[in-house]
Design an enzyme around this catalytic site. Sequence first.
Site, PDB file in Angstrom:
ATOM      1  N   LYS A  62      60.084  38.908  29.603  1.00  0.00           N
ATOM      2  CA  LYS A  62      58.733  38.384  29.412  1.00  0.00           C
ATOM      3  C   LYS A  62      58.675  37.616  28.105  1.00  0.00           C
ATOM      4  O   LYS A  62      59.391  37.925  27.151  1.00  0.00           O
ATOM      5  CB  LYS A  62      57.707  39.521  29.374  1.00  0.00           C
ATOM      6  CG  LYS A  62      56.290  39.084  29.713  1.00  0.00           C
ATOM      7  CD  LYS A  62      56.153  38.778  31.191  1.00  0.00           C
ATOM      8  CE  LYS A  62      54.709  38.487  31.584  1.00  0.00           C
ATOM      9  NZ  LYS A  62      54.589  38.280  33.039  1.00  0.00           N
ATOM     10  N   GLY A 166      38.100  40.699  39.066  1.00  0.00           N
ATOM     11  CA  GLY A 166      38.820  39.586  38.461  1.00  0.00           C
ATOM     12  C   GLY A 166      39.053  38.518  39.499  1.00  0.00           C
ATOM     13  O   GLY A 166      39.902  38.675  40.384  1.00  0.00           O
ATOM     14  N   VAL A 167      38.278  37.422  39.429  1.00  0.00           N
ATOM     15  CA  VAL A 167      38.387  36.386  40.461  1.00  0.00           C
ATOM     16  C   VAL A 167      38.800  35.060  39.833  1.00  0.00           C
ATOM     17  O   VAL A 167      38.203  34.016  40.058  1.00  0.00           O
ATOM     18  CB  VAL A 167      37.082  36.243  41.281  1.00  0.00           C
ATOM     19  CG1 VAL A 167      36.926  37.422  42.205  1.00  0.00           C
ATOM     20  CG2 VAL A 167      35.856  36.119  40.389  1.00  0.00           C
ATOM     21  N   GLY A 168      39.881  35.123  39.037  1.00  0.00           N
ATOM     22  CA  GLY A 168      40.478  33.917  38.483  1.00  0.00           C
ATOM     23  C   GLY A 168      41.401  33.269  39.500  1.00  0.00           C
ATOM     24  O   GLY A 168      41.129  33.279  40.706  1.00  0.00           O
ATOM     25  N   VAL A 170      44.357  34.114  40.809  1.00  0.00           N
ATOM     26  CA  VAL A 170      44.862  34.975  41.880  1.00  0.00           C
ATOM     27  C   VAL A 170      43.719  35.655  42.623  1.00  0.00           C
ATOM     28  O   VAL A 170      43.643  35.610  43.852  1.00  0.00           O
ATOM     29  CB  VAL A 170      45.839  36.025  41.323  1.00  0.00           C
ATOM     30  CG1 VAL A 170      46.290  36.972  42.439  1.00  0.00           C
ATOM     31  CG2 VAL A 170      47.045  35.353  40.694  1.00  0.00           C
TER      32      VAL A 170
END
Length: 333
Positions: A62, A166-168, A170
Site C-alpha cells: 500500500k 457511503g455512496v461515493g 463504489v
Amino acid sequence: RGPRSGVPVMVAVHSTRLGPALGGCRMWRYRDADAAVGDVLRLSSAMTLKAAAAGLSLGGGKGVICLPPGPAPAGDHREEILHDFAEVVAELDGSFITAEDVGTTTQDMVAIRAVTPHVVGLPETTGGAGDPGMFTALGVRAAMRACAQRAFGSPELAQRTVAIIGVGSVGGSLARLLAADGAELLLADIDASKRALASALAGASWTAPVDALKADVDIVAPCALGGMIDAHTATHLRARVVCGSANNQLDDDAVADLLAARGVLYAPDFLVNSGGLIDVSLELEGYDRAQAQRRVGQLEDVVGDVLAHAEERGQTPLQAARELAAARLAAAV
C-alpha cells in the site's frame, strides 16, 4: 518527506510471495505521520489477504500520502507530491505496483507514470482499466448474491432491503446496480450532497449513516472508510448480512465472532472488495474489459465456496477466508 513537496510519502510492502505487491496510493489527512504509518501497514497486510484469497499472482502492499491540513492539493503542488511518491515506488524496482485509491484519481496515475512504469489503473484513453470503482461494485454485488443464497435461500436481490453506507464511487455504483436488480435501498453518507442519488433511484430512500447501520434491513453494505463495526454496534445490527466494499470494516477480528453468535453473516471485506484489484491487475497482462467482467463475476462462486467451507467447519467466514489465503501463500514456491 518528499524532496519537492515536503509532504510525507510512504510505501509498505507486506508480501511478495505470490508476486509483486500491488496496492493503491491513498492521499489522506491523518492526525500525524505515525497514524499514516499505522494505516499503511494495516492496509498492506489486508492487500496480501485480498490478492491471495482472490486467486491473483500478486502480493500485498500500500502507498500513503499524508496530507497537511488545508484544501486538497492541486496543480503544480499536487504533481510535486505525486512525483515524490512515484520516486519511492521507482526505488522499489517493480516489487511494488501502485494504483488509484482514496483521494487519488486515474489522472494522478498518469502523473505517477511520468516517473515510474510501476503503476496501473490508468485512464482508458491510455489503454488502462480506468476507474476501478464500478468493478469493485460489481464484485460486491457478486459477493452479495452469494451471501443472499446462504442467508435467504436465493441469490436474487430483487425485493431485498439493502442499506449502503457511503455512496461515493463504489457505493454509488453499487446503489445503481442494486436498484436495477430491484432491491429496495436505504442510502447514507456524511456528504449530504449525495442525497440526490436517493431521489434519482427507484425504491431508494435516505438516512444518516448511524441510522443506516442499525436499520431493519436484509443487508448492510459499509462502503466508506473502515472500523465502522465494533463490539457495541455489532450488538445493535438488525441486518442478516454484512457485505460491503469498505476495507477493515470490523474494529477488531473478534467482532466476527460476535456477529456469528448473533446469526449475522459477515462476508470478509478483503474478498468482497477485490473486484477493483482484479480489474486493474489485468493491465499487467494486456487489459480486456470483457475478461475483467468475467473474472469479477466469478467472485460469487469464490465467496459462496468460502461461506460453505465456514459452515462445514463451524468457522466464521473471516476464518475460512483467511485459511484460503494462507493456503495459497503457503503453497507458493
